[in-house]
Design a protein around this motif. Structure first.
Motif, short mmCIF file in Angstrom:
data_model
loop_
_atom_site.label_atom_id
_atom_site.label_comp_id
_atom_site.label_asym_id
_atom_site.label_seq_id
_atom_site.Cartn_x
_atom_site.Cartn_y
_atom_site.Cartn_z
N ASN A 2 80.78 -8.28 40.24
CA ASN A 2 80.37 -9.29 41.22
C ASN A 2 78.84 -9.32 41.36
N TYR A 5 77.21 -7.20 44.00
CA TYR A 5 77.03 -5.78 43.71
C TYR A 5 75.75 -5.56 42.89
N ILE A 34 79.91 2.35 43.20
CA ILE A 34 80.61 1.13 43.60
C ILE A 34 82.06 1.19 43.13
N GLU A 35 82.26 1.58 41.88
CA GLU A 35 83.62 1.72 41.34
C GLU A 35 84.42 2.75 42.13
N SER A 37 83.99 3.54 45.24
CA SER A 37 84.30 2.93 46.54
C SER A 37 85.45 1.94 46.44
N LEU A 38 85.52 1.22 45.33
CA LEU A 38 86.53 0.16 45.16
C LEU A 38 87.88 0.68 44.66
N LEU A 41 91.12 0.04 46.63
CA LEU A 41 91.19 -1.31 47.19
C LEU A 41 92.62 -1.85 47.34
N LYS A 45 93.93 -3.57 51.14
CA LYS A 45 93.53 -4.98 51.12
C LYS A 45 94.09 -5.82 52.27
N PRO A 60 81.46 3.98 51.45
CA PRO A 60 82.15 2.89 50.78
C PRO A 60 82.13 1.56 51.56
N VAL A 63 80.38 -1.80 50.29
CA VAL A 63 81.01 -2.18 49.03
C VAL A 63 82.39 -2.79 49.29
N LEU A 64 83.16 -2.16 50.17
CA LEU A 64 84.49 -2.68 50.50
C LEU A 64 84.40 -4.00 51.26
N ALA A 67 84.13 -6.78 48.88
CA ALA A 67 85.40 -7.02 48.19
C ALA A 67 86.46 -7.63 49.09
#
Length: 178
Positions: A2, A5, A34-35, A37-38, A41, A45, A60, A63-64, A67
């Motif tokens: 994204n 990011y 970032i990865e 933190s995600l 997900l 969600k 996180p 970053v979250l 998303a």
């Protein structure tokens, strides 16, 4: 990845030169965070409200929040330099779902959250006691923990997902004796 990011990573590298928020000195290192933190997900969600305690440089919580634009995020960070950075990124990326709280969590008035996240803030039992007043009765706590996650949990019922050196610990409000 994204574009938001990418902007976040570039800005964090710039701010890091002066304020030393993290030890990350390359975009690759920030993208790895970032990865990290995600990764959980898919399990979070559906949260409508979320609070990240001790957001620091944005991991996180920030970053979250990028998303999950449908989730209202409270990023709790009492240190002024970090708060200023988070606020700058919020404005730069037009993150209308984010509110930055420049206080310690116990002095905040965020109400009840469906999800509370944290990465490396304190021992698990201390953290659970600290955030208990802010967790919805059907809420979930997501902790980003290292190798000592099992030791810290003691008898607390939790779901743990392990990836490399990270343990993602999910604790449901009703599974935790308050």
């Amino acid at each position: 990845m994204n574009k938001k990011y990418e902007i976040f990573a570039n800005e964090l590298l710039k701010w890091n030169k002066t304020h030393k928020f993290t030890n990350y000195t390359t975009k690759e290192e920030i993208f790895a965070q970032i990865e990290d933190s995600l990764f959980p997900l898919e399990y979070i969600k559906n949260a409508k409200t979320a609070a990240d305690v001790g957001t620091g440089a944005g991991f996180p919580g920030l970053v979250l929040a990028i998303a999950l634009p449908q989730t209202k995020w409270y990023l709790i960070e009492p240190l002024k330099k970090r708060y200023s950075f988070l606020n700058y990124i919020k404005i730069l990326l037009d993150l209308n779902n984010v509110e930055i709280i420049p206080k310690r969590v116990e002095k905040s008035d965020i109400g009840k959250a469906d999800l509370i996240t944290s990465r490396a803030v304190m021992k698990t039992d201390d953290f659970l006691n600290l955030v208990n007043p802010f967790l919805d009765k059907n809420g979930t706590i997501l902790l980003y923990k290292g190798s000592n996650a099992l030791e810290e949990l003691g008898g607390i019922n939790a779901k743990i997902i392990n990836k490399k050196n990270r343990n993602y610990v999910f604790i449901k409000a009703k599974q935790w004796e308050k």
